[in-house]
Write an enzyme that holds these catalytic residues in place. Sequence first.
Site, PDB file in Angstrom:
ATOM      1  CG  HIS A   4     -18.586   5.894  70.415  1.00 52.42           C
ATOM      2  ND1 HIS A   4     -18.302   6.238  69.098  1.00 52.42           N
ATOM      3  CD2 HIS A   4     -19.836   6.348  70.645  1.00 52.42           C
ATOM      4  CE1 HIS A   4     -19.328   6.865  68.565  1.00 52.42           C
ATOM      5  NE2 HIS A   4     -20.274   6.953  69.480  1.00 52.42           N
TER       6      HIS A   4
ATOM      7  CG  ASP B 224     -22.322   9.984  66.933  1.00 52.37           C
ATOM      8  OD1 ASP B 224     -21.858   9.453  67.952  1.00 52.37           O
ATOM      9  OD2 ASP B 224     -23.181   9.437  66.210  1.00 52.37           O
TER      10      ASP B 224
ATOM     11  CD  GLU C 180     -21.935   3.902  69.436  1.00 53.43           C
ATOM     12  OE1 GLU C 180     -23.082   4.092  69.870  1.00 53.43           O
ATOM     13  OE2 GLU C 180     -21.575   4.308  68.308  1.00 53.43           O
ATOM     14  CD  GLU C 181     -21.224   5.630  65.264  1.00 51.37           C
ATOM     15  OE1 GLU C 181     -22.290   5.054  64.952  1.00 51.37           O
ATOM     16  OE2 GLU C 181     -21.191   6.765  65.735  1.00 51.37           O
TER      17      GLU C 181
ATOM     18  CG  HIS D  90     -24.719   8.657  61.920  1.00 57.57           C
ATOM     19  ND1 HIS D  90     -24.853   7.290  61.896  1.00 57.57           N
ATOM     20  CD2 HIS D  90     -24.121   8.950  63.111  1.00 57.57           C
ATOM     21  CE1 HIS D  90     -24.360   6.782  63.016  1.00 57.57           C
ATOM     22  NE2 HIS D  90     -23.913   7.785  63.771  1.00 57.57           N
TER      23      HIS D  90
ATOM     24  CG  ASP E  11     -22.950   8.294  72.029  1.00 54.15           C
ATOM     25  OD1 ASP E  11     -22.491   9.064  71.155  1.00 54.15           O
ATOM     26  OD2 ASP E  11     -23.139   7.084  71.835  1.00 54.15           O
TER      27      ASP E  11
END
Length: 344
Positions: A65, A174, A206-207, A311, A229
């Site tokens: 992604h 990410d 995706e997130e 994140h 990923d």
Amino acid sequence: MEVKEILERLDGARGVSGSETGAGVVFKELVGEFTDEIKEDNLGNLIAVIRCGKENAPRLMFEAHMDEIGLMVSGFTKEGSLLFVQLGGFDQKVLPGSEVTVHSEKGDFYGVIGAKPPHLTTDRSKAVAVSDMAVDVGFSEKECRERFAIGDVITINTAFTPLDGDAAAGRCFDNRAGVAAIIKAAEYMSRLRLECDVLICAAVQEEVGLRGARVICQSAKPDAAIVVDAGFGISQNSSEGFELGYGAILSVGPNLHPKLNDIIKKAAKEAKVDIEMDVEGGNTGTDAWEIQVSGEGVPTALISYATRYMHSTYEVINMRDIDEIARLLAQSALDFKGGDELCY
């Protein structure tokens, strides 16, 4: 092209969930040299195709992604700041004091995320709620309303930063590092004679719920898929996860196909790539969860790379891991025959 250059270009592209156009432009520029065709579906997923030239060849998909977590303007304060919501999940403890860029039709504007000073809070042990933060852009409320609109996207102003050795820090490894791996794999495969068609796919959203993956197989129509990923890296704050610089992380569990994993393990030995095993008892939390149950079902595998501080405003990886994964993917494609080898 070196992995470092690919990462730097991808990490510098704008691509918050639902607004991935900037990242998509860079993806197409980087992968176009090594593929025969690039298609885009109705949701914005990008599907680059490497054809082996054989009729009715099996189709192997590499998917990562390309969206990143970010923020979106949700309102204005009387002091002239911008209220916001999260797109995906930041660790909200790191947001106060962060420099950001607000992307509006009037241009890009710098700002700083502000919150009540700790001196004035009654409980300093608690993280500041997002609802108690705002982006200070230095304007009055009237000027803000003239320059910005509800729904404008906000990105964090951190940039690709090489660290010592093979390590690097960036805003959105990410999963732009996963995208870098499948692009580098395309370069490696351009030197090989494959028995299958390979689909190099950069997925969206995706997130915010694996949405791109939910539809991508309808466009790509793969016979099998390998998702790349970010995985959790061991840091000074946590002993859980995997060491950076070890190589690839291969997941096992009901979300993943054992026969496809066997192909990858064999390829790892042939390519001399180290792999560690990760046990996933249920939902992997990745696009593999949706791809596996697309259509009549797609044999799916998940390869990850160790990532520290996921994140947050800076994520840290080892660039050698990304190159190792790219070599592993290329060898897996070289070995892939489809058909009976995927039967239980």
